[in-house]
Design an enzyme around this catalytic site. Structure first.
Site, PDB file in Angstrom:
ATOM      1  N   CYS A 197       1.563  -2.033  15.921  1.00 55.15           N
ATOM      2  CA  CYS A 197       1.510  -1.757  14.487  1.00 55.15           C
ATOM      3  C   CYS A 197       0.801  -2.887  13.744  1.00 55.15           C
ATOM      4  O   CYS A 197       1.122  -4.058  13.941  1.00 55.15           O
ATOM      5  CB  CYS A 197       2.929  -1.590  13.943  1.00 55.15           C
ATOM      6  SG  CYS A 197       2.961  -1.245  12.176  1.00 55.15           S
ATOM      7  N   CYS A 209      -1.348   5.915   9.801  1.00 54.27           N
ATOM      8  CA  CYS A 209      -0.113   5.288  10.302  1.00 54.27           C
ATOM      9  C   CYS A 209      -0.421   3.969  10.994  1.00 54.27           C
ATOM     10  O   CYS A 209      -1.309   3.902  11.833  1.00 54.27           O
ATOM     11  CB  CYS A 209       0.569   6.148  11.358  1.00 54.27           C
ATOM     12  SG  CYS A 209       0.980   7.775  10.816  1.00 54.27           S
ATOM     13  N   SER A 257      11.415   6.020  15.185  1.00 58.36           N
ATOM     14  CA  SER A 257      10.224   5.578  15.915  1.00 58.36           C
ATOM     15  C   SER A 257      10.664   5.253  17.336  1.00 58.36           C
ATOM     16  O   SER A 257      11.046   4.123  17.631  1.00 58.36           O
ATOM     17  CB  SER A 257       9.637   4.332  15.245  1.00 58.36           C
ATOM     18  OG  SER A 257       9.112   4.678  13.988  1.00 58.36           O
ATOM     19  N   LEU A 258      10.604   6.247  18.213  1.00 54.27           N
ATOM     20  CA  LEU A 258      11.123   6.053  19.572  1.00 54.27           C
ATOM     21  C   LEU A 258      10.032   5.451  20.472  1.00 54.27           C
ATOM     22  O   LEU A 258      10.200   4.380  21.031  1.00 54.27           O
ATOM     23  CB  LEU A 258      11.642   7.383  20.112  1.00 54.27           C
ATOM     24  CG  LEU A 258      12.466   7.288  21.392  1.00 54.27           C
ATOM     25  CD1 LEU A 258      13.743   6.480  21.184  1.00 54.27           C
ATOM     26  CD2 LEU A 258      12.818   8.673  21.917  1.00 54.27           C
ATOM     27  N   CYS A 300       6.541  -4.970  16.128  1.00 54.11           N
ATOM     28  CA  CYS A 300       6.165  -3.921  17.083  1.00 54.11           C
ATOM     29  C   CYS A 300       4.708  -4.176  17.456  1.00 54.11           C
ATOM     30  O   CYS A 300       3.866  -4.410  16.589  1.00 54.11           O
ATOM     31  CB  CYS A 300       6.333  -2.533  16.458  1.00 54.11           C
ATOM     32  SG  CYS A 300       8.034  -2.219  15.934  1.00 54.11           S
ATOM     33  N   CYS A 313       6.269  -6.863   7.495  1.00 52.14           N
ATOM     34  CA  CYS A 313       7.393  -6.384   8.309  1.00 52.14           C
ATOM     35  C   CYS A 313       7.772  -7.477   9.288  1.00 52.14           C
ATOM     36  O   CYS A 313       6.920  -8.231   9.748  1.00 52.14           O
ATOM     37  CB  CYS A 313       7.003  -5.119   9.073  1.00 52.14           C
ATOM     38  SG  CYS A 313       8.406  -4.324   9.906  1.00 52.14           S
ATOM     39  N   GLU A 316       0.825  -1.202   0.000  1.00 53.48           N
ATOM     40  CA  GLU A 316       0.000   0.000   0.000  1.00 53.48           C
ATOM     41  C   GLU A 316       0.868   1.263   0.000  1.00 53.48           C
ATOM     42  O   GLU A 316       1.916   1.307   0.635  1.00 53.48           O
ATOM     43  CB  GLU A 316      -0.919  -0.001   1.225  1.00 53.48           C
ATOM     44  CG  GLU A 316      -1.737  -1.278   1.286  1.00 53.48           C
ATOM     45  CD  GLU A 316      -2.845  -1.259   2.324  1.00 53.48           C
ATOM     46  OE1 GLU A 316      -3.730  -2.106   2.228  1.00 53.48           O
ATOM     47  OE2 GLU A 316      -2.832  -0.406   3.238  1.00 53.48           O
ATOM     48  N   GLY A 338       6.818  -1.894   6.353  1.00 55.42           N
ATOM     49  CA  GLY A 338       8.191  -2.400   6.358  1.00 55.42           C
ATOM     50  C   GLY A 338       9.191  -1.513   7.054  1.00 55.42           C
ATOM     51  O   GLY A 338       8.902  -0.371   7.422  1.00 55.42           O
ATOM     52  N   CYS A 361       3.581   8.425   1.191  1.00 56.83           N
ATOM     53  CA  CYS A 361       4.071   7.488   2.193  1.00 56.83           C
ATOM     54  C   CYS A 361       4.337   6.155   1.491  1.00 56.83           C
ATOM     55  O   CYS A 361       3.427   5.504   0.986  1.00 56.83           O
ATOM     56  CB  CYS A 361       3.020   7.353   3.288  1.00 56.83           C
ATOM     57  SG  CYS A 361       3.520   6.257   4.610  1.00 56.83           S
TER      58      CYS A 361
HETATM   59  N1  SAH Z   1       9.532   0.543  10.252  1.00 56.60           N
HETATM   60  C1  SAH Z   1       9.712   1.969  10.150  1.00 56.60           C
HETATM   61  C2  SAH Z   1       8.782   2.552   9.153  1.00 56.60           C
HETATM   62  C3  SAH Z   1       7.319   2.520   9.527  1.00 56.60           C
HETATM   63  S1  SAH Z   1       6.890   4.148   9.781  1.00 56.60           S
HETATM   64  C4  SAH Z   1       9.587   2.578  11.520  1.00 56.60           C
HETATM   65  O1  SAH Z   1       9.311   1.853  12.459  1.00 56.60           O
HETATM   66  O2  SAH Z   1       9.841   3.767  11.678  1.00 56.60           O
HETATM   67  C5  SAH Z   1       5.338   4.106  10.433  1.00 56.60           C
HETATM   68  C6  SAH Z   1       5.222   4.981  11.669  1.00 56.60           C
HETATM   69  O3  SAH Z   1       3.917   4.787  12.195  1.00 56.60           O
HETATM   70  C7  SAH Z   1       6.204   4.548  12.729  1.00 56.60           C
HETATM   71  O4  SAH Z   1       6.606   5.618  13.520  1.00 56.60           O
HETATM   72  C8  SAH Z   1       5.356   3.599  13.493  1.00 56.60           C
HETATM   73  O5  SAH Z   1       5.895   3.369  14.755  1.00 56.60           O
HETATM   74  C9  SAH Z   1       4.026   4.313  13.519  1.00 56.60           C
HETATM   75  N2  SAH Z   1       2.908   3.425  13.826  1.00 56.60           N
HETATM   76  C10 SAH Z   1       2.876   2.085  13.729  1.00 56.60           C
HETATM   77  N3  SAH Z   1       1.679   1.611  14.111  1.00 56.60           N
HETATM   78  C11 SAH Z   1       0.939   2.667  14.458  1.00 56.60           C
HETATM   79  C12 SAH Z   1      -0.409   2.809  14.898  1.00 56.60           C
HETATM   80  N4  SAH Z   1      -1.203   1.777  15.051  1.00 56.60           N
HETATM   81  N5  SAH Z   1      -0.855   4.068  15.128  1.00 56.60           N
HETATM   82  C13 SAH Z   1      -0.051   5.126  14.914  1.00 56.60           C
HETATM   83  N6  SAH Z   1       1.218   5.040  14.495  1.00 56.60           N
HETATM   84  C14 SAH Z   1       1.702   3.828  14.268  1.00 56.60           C
END
Ligand code: SAH
Length: 365
Positions: A119, A339, A219-220, A116, A112, A92, A165, A105
């Site tokens: 996600c 996201c 992504s902290l 996490c 992935c 997507e 990913g 995006c």
């Molecule tokens: N793998 C990379 C790229 C993904 S970016 C990363 O982790 O940075 C997607 C962003 O959306 C990341 O900051 C991720 O942590 C955040 N994200 C993932 N699941 C989410 C959710 N359910 N709601 C809001 N943000 C989310």
């Protein structure tokens, strides 16, 4: 003999390809313009190439892009394309129009491997890395679709590698694609407008600093290792102190660089006043912008998004502490494009193998 897909090659790769044909290197720049700027995908139309060269290209090369399966348009103008890959999986890509800009995006993997917990892409498991052509193809497709719209509709001005990913786990293809995004003869997007987001693959952050000048987002999502390891298992391998040290190295010597810190607000998990305080403490001395992300729910999750009041309070606490902080506007949630909601259709979920490879440090460099 298999043909080379020229969408897989950045400038250096194309120059190598033409050198092997005994052609001058400027042909690489011409071809790049044809395919990425004019979106011509038929060698026969490349009028500044001789007939002989066009024939050689048809024999030795191909111009193959993934195809769009569906386009969804949200009430707020956000668009999501479901893109079908040759292997039968789909990914997507999301376009978010805003005042004066349009952000794309982009996905970097089918699924992935990082698991996490908050996600939805993680729930899909991991299938495979995207090739450079499948990554840059998303930008090509977006421009093609947006270009067909009546005038006034914006094209892509910004790219965020924040789709499905972990881009740094697919380093080579992600970097080739980002080089094309940056190249003036391809998409010509400034480094400030190309952002790679990572959950924290430390050695790859250092490598990126050497190889490709782009903006970095981390992504902290937690300010202590105990919580971060629980929600982002990769933290066990690369704890916060090592991650932030890599961020410092990334901005060092680049006055205009800062790190975007992504922090998804999960009710009762990481949204207290103490969490905000801890966050400020660990980010001290690093040039950052903190982007607070409202949690987007997906089927089966037990996490909840913090209330509006809590999000605003959290943001204000950071601002009062001297940090730049914003709350990301949720876009496209009516078409499941927000996201963490991107899932595509992933077949053959083999995330375990990939995860082990990442833990062993041998992931796809
Ligand atoms: N793998 C990379 C790229 C993904 S970016 C990363 O982790 O940075 C997607 C962003 O959306 C990341 O900051 C991720 O942590 C955040 N994200 C993932 N699941 C989410 C959710 N359910 N709601 C809001 N943000 C989310």
């Amino acid at each position: 003999m298999s043909r080379t897909n020229l969408f897989d090659l950045d400038l250096e790769g194309l120059e190598g390809f033409f050198a092997e044909l005994g052609e001058k290197s400027f042909r690489a720049r011409q071809l790049m313009q044809w395919i990425h700027q004019y979106r011509v995908v038929d060698f026969a139309e490349m009028s500044n190439f001789s007939k002989g060269l066009r024939q050689t290209l048809s024999d030795k090369a191909e111009l193959t892009l993934p195809e769009v399966l569906h386009e969804h348009v949200s009430k707020d103008g956000t668009r999501k394309w479901i893109i079908r890959l040759s292997c039968g999986n789909s990914i997507e890509t999301v376009f978010i129009p805003e005042d004066g800009r349009g952000t794309l995006c982009v996905s970097s993997q089918v699924g992935c491997a990082l698991e996490c917990t908050f996600c939805s892409t993680a729930q899909q498991g991991f299938n495979r890395n995207l090739s450079a052509s499948e990554i840059i193809g998303q930008l090509w497709i977006a421009n093609e679709y947006l270009g067909k719209e009546p005038k006034g509709n914006r094209m892509v001005t910004n790219v965020v590698m924040m789709g499905m990913g972990e881009p740094l786990a697919n380093y080579k293809s992600a970097v080739s694609a980002m080089k094309l995004m940056r190249d003036d003869l391809a998409y010509g997007i400034s480094w400030r407008r190309v952002t790679l987001s990572t959950s924290g693959m430390v050695p790859m952050i250092d490598k990126l600093r050497e190889d490709c000048h782009v903006s970095l987002a981390i992504s902290l999502h937690a300010a202590n290792d105990e919580l971060r390891s629980e929600i982002i298992p990769l933290n066990k391998k690369y704890p916060i102190s090592e991650l932030l040290a890599a961020c410092k190295r990334y901005v060092d010597g680049h006055q205009k660089r800062h790190i975007t810190i992504e922090y998804v607000l999960l009710e009762g998990i990481n949204d207290s006043a103490k969490d905000a305080q801890d966050l400020m403490r660990i980010l001290k001395g690093l040039s950052t912008k903190i982007n607070l992300i409202p949690f987007n729910p997906f089927p089966g999750t037990s996490y909840k998004c913090s209330s509006k009041k809590v999000m605003v309070r959290f943001k204000q606490q950071l601002i009062d502490g001297g940090y730049v902080a914003t709350i990301r506007r949720t876009r496209g949630d009516d078409i499941v494009a927000a996201c963490g909601q991107l899932a595509g259709e992933v077949q053959d979920r083999t995330r375990r193998t990939q995860r082990l490879n990442i833990e062993k440090g041998v992931a796809t460099i």
